[in-house]
Design an enzyme around this catalytic site. Structure first.
Site, PDB file in Angstrom:
ATOM      1  N   GLY A   1       0.762  -1.242   0.000  1.00 16.23           N
ATOM      2  CA  GLY A   1       0.000   0.000   0.000  1.00 16.23           C
ATOM      3  C   GLY A   1       0.786   1.281   0.000  1.00 16.23           C
TER       4      GLY A   1
ATOM      5  N   CYS B   1     -13.341   3.383 -28.503  1.00 12.47           N
ATOM      6  CA  CYS B   1     -14.613   4.074 -28.681  1.00 12.47           C
ATOM      7  C   CYS B   1     -15.329   4.313 -27.361  1.00 12.47           C
ATOM      8  CB  CYS B   1     -15.474   3.291 -29.654  1.00 12.47           C
ATOM      9  SG  CYS B   1     -14.673   3.206 -31.246  1.00 12.47           S
ATOM     10  N   GLU B   2     -14.733   5.123 -26.524  1.00 10.96           N
ATOM     11  CA  GLU B   2     -15.323   5.540 -25.256  1.00 10.96           C
ATOM     12  C   GLU B   2     -14.770   6.927 -24.949  1.00 10.96           C
ATOM     13  OE1 GLU B   2     -16.443   3.308 -22.256  1.00 10.96           O
ATOM     14  OE2 GLU B   2     -16.060   1.344 -23.139  1.00 10.96           O
TER      15      GLU B   2
HETATM   16  N1  LLP Z   1      -1.582  -7.008  -0.607  1.00 12.29           N
HETATM   17  C1  LLP Z   1      -2.887  -7.101  -0.858  1.00 12.29           C
HETATM   18  C2  LLP Z   1      -3.696  -8.054  -0.100  1.00 12.29           C
HETATM   19  C3  LLP Z   1      -3.473  -6.286  -1.834  1.00 12.29           C
HETATM   20  O1  LLP Z   1      -4.773  -6.370  -2.072  1.00 12.29           O
HETATM   21  C4  LLP Z   1      -2.667  -5.370  -2.568  1.00 12.29           C
HETATM   22  C5  LLP Z   1      -3.254  -4.509  -3.603  1.00 12.29           C
HETATM   23  C6  LLP Z   1      -1.286  -5.331  -2.276  1.00 12.29           C
HETATM   24  C7  LLP Z   1      -0.779  -6.154  -1.283  1.00 12.29           C
HETATM   25  C8  LLP Z   1      -0.336  -4.427  -3.006  1.00 12.29           C
HETATM   26  O2  LLP Z   1      -0.612  -3.094  -2.790  1.00 12.29           O
HETATM   27  P1  LLP Z   1       0.369  -1.939  -3.352  1.00 12.29           P
HETATM   28  O3  LLP Z   1       1.665  -2.022  -2.576  1.00 12.29           O
HETATM   29  O4  LLP Z   1       0.585  -2.194  -4.780  1.00 12.29           O
HETATM   30  O5  LLP Z   1      -0.374  -0.696  -3.093  1.00 12.29           O
HETATM   31  N2  LLP Z   1      -5.344  -1.252  -9.412  1.00 12.29           N
HETATM   32  C9  LLP Z   1      -5.201  -0.247  -8.389  1.00 12.29           C
HETATM   33  C10 LLP Z   1      -4.537  -0.786  -7.152  1.00 12.29           C
HETATM   34  C11 LLP Z   1      -5.256  -1.969  -6.551  1.00 12.29           C
HETATM   35  C12 LLP Z   1      -4.535  -2.543  -5.374  1.00 12.29           C
HETATM   36  C13 LLP Z   1      -5.176  -3.816  -4.937  1.00 12.29           C
HETATM   37  N3  LLP Z   1      -4.503  -4.477  -3.862  1.00 12.29           N
HETATM   38  C14 LLP Z   1      -4.466   0.946  -8.987  1.00 12.29           C
HETATM   39  O6  LLP Z   1      -4.102   0.901 -10.157  1.00 12.29           O
HETATM   40  O7  LLP Z   1      -4.274   1.937  -8.314  1.00 12.29           O
END
Ligand code: LLP
Length: 414
Positions: free
Chosen positions: A239, A343-344
């Site tokens: 995160g 096309c959006e």
């Molecule tokens: N662990 C779990 C259980 C998760 O659900 C996620 C991300 C991570 C780790 C990794 O998180 P990060 O370090 O990458 O923030 N598609 C979205 C982000 C979705 C994140 C989902 N879970 C975007 O493009 O911002």
């Protein structure tokens, strides 16, 4: 020096000019820097060196085999959410004993395969999942290592689609039920309790929500200890945010220091599941301007990358920097909406960007390494982009551009 820089008016990744990448592999293409990925992973590793730890790179951010292999070689663990991600990790040479399996909807076949290869632990998100896991482990005559994913009810102050630690989100076991769940887990013959886990959201740019989450986990650990339920690790999830525009997220060492002090000197193994902060700023999406047009007083630059290649602006209103590959005088710059051919009207790469452009120009969409290719699709029957890894002066095609034949390969007519 950054791995992405201008030299003599040309944008480079490591020692390769992006114009050369376009010439050799065409556009759109994701272009990664091996050095940038490695440096980010090492920043975590270095910050964690004082304590028992495991970095479990979150495969969903970017699951290309070359990326996974690079991280596996460094000694990384992996956070997965499907059997598909598990097979990718195994194929890339990842160690199953360093894999944690998150996700609210683990299917039976996914659990069985993970038990079979012997992963480090299941991040269990509900009592029903715990029971299913216990049953399958009994059938396979093994013990399932389990960490309960707790929903700490913390506002990570991020986009609602990527916030996961609020009590109304679907994720995790409600904080108030955590103790009861651990007691129940202890009763299950084929469950081996090893940890506690949470993941509160993504693109979080301040430390406070992580510290609040850790405080809550530490309180639970005290209560568990009092009942003689002993854990080996704490997994604080992923995160940590990155800079896309003007954010100033903490660097891994500052982040780890804060988390570490919230652990009050305890010696549990610390697990992290970073995705975006490892790969996010390690790639650009390289694209070419096809057409320039003006409609209703707005200037449009229509490029050959689209929302199917990079969904984040369309889905989250995400802002990604857009830079010319060849620098030009900005005398003729106007504000462009940089959009794709899909096309959006939501097919946006970036709105209102001050650029001096001509048809045929190359552009680099920055910070495209995380949730870029991994969220791409074939919408509008568009083959997915090539992926190129730059390693010093080398260009390595780590995924070929899909062909039209690839798109139709799995289909049959009546
Ligand atoms: N662990 C779990 C259980 C998760 O659900 C996620 C991300 C991570 C780790 C990794 O998180 P990060 O370090 O990458 O923030 N598609 C979205 C982000 C979705 C994140 C989902 N879970 C975007 O493009 O911002």
């Amino acid at each position: 020096m950054s791995d992405f820089y201008y030299s003599n008016g040309e944008l480079y990744v490591e020692r390769v000019a992006l114009s050369e990448v376009a010439e050799r592999f065409a556009t759109p293409a994701y272009v990664y820097s091996r050095a940038a990925i490695e440096a980010q992973w090492q920043a975590y590793e270095h910050a964690l060196s004082e304590r028992p730890h495991l970095i479990c790179y979150s495969v969903k951010a970017n699951g290309n085999l070359a990326v996974l292999n690079l991280l596996a070689t460094l000694g990384s663990g992996f956070d997965i959410v499907s059997v598909g991600e598990l097979e990718r990790v195994l194929k890339a040479g990842g160690d199953p004993a360093k894999v944690v399996f998150s996700g609210v909807g683990k299917r039976r076949d996914e659990i069985s395969r993970a038990l079979e290869v012997g992963i480090k632990c299941f991040n269990v998100e509900s009592m029903s999942e715990l029971e299913r896991l216990n049953r399958l482990a009994a059938e396979q005559n093994v013990q399932a290592p389990v960490s309960l994913r707790i929903n700490p009810d913390i506002d990570a102050a991020t986009h609602p689609y990527i916030s996961t630690g609020l009590k109304e989100n679907k994720f995790g076991i409600p904080y108030g039920q955590a103790l009861a769940c651990y007691r129940q887990a202890r009763q299950q013959a084929n469950i081996n309790i090893v940890g506690i886990d949470c993941h509160i959201g993504s693109q979080i740019t301040t430390i406070a929500p992580f510290v609040d989450a850790m405080d809550k986990l530490m309180n639970l650990l005290d209560a568990l200890n009092a009942e003689d339920i002993q854990l080996q690790h704490i997994d604080i999830g992923g995160g940590l945010g990155i800079r896309y525009r003007d954010e100033s997220p903490p660097a891994p060492d500052e982040f780890i220091r804060a988390i570490g002090s919230a652990m009050n000197g305890s010696s549990y193994e610390l697990l992290l599941e970073p995705g975006r902060s490892i790969v996010g700023n390690a790639a650009v999406l390289l694209t070419r301007v096809e057409y320039i047009k003006e409609n209703g007083g707005r200037h449009f630059a229509i490029v050959d990358a689209a929302m199917n290649d990079m969904l984040r602006p369309a889905l989250y209103d995400a802002w990604l920097a857009i830079k010319p590959v060849l620098e030009k005088s900005t005398a003729a710059a106007v504000k462009y909406d940089v959009v794709g051919p899909v096309c959006e009207s939501g097919d946006i790469i970036g709105l209102d960007r001050e650029l001096a452009l001509a048809e045929g120009d190359l552009l680099a969409v920055l910070s495209a390494g995380a949730y870029g290719f991994s969220m791409s699709s074939n919408y509008n029957a568009r083959p997915r982009a090539a992926e190129i890894m730059i390693d010093n002066e080398q260009m390595i095609e780590i995924r070929k551009r899909e062909t039209l034949a690839d798109l139709m390969a799995a289909e049959t007519m009546l």
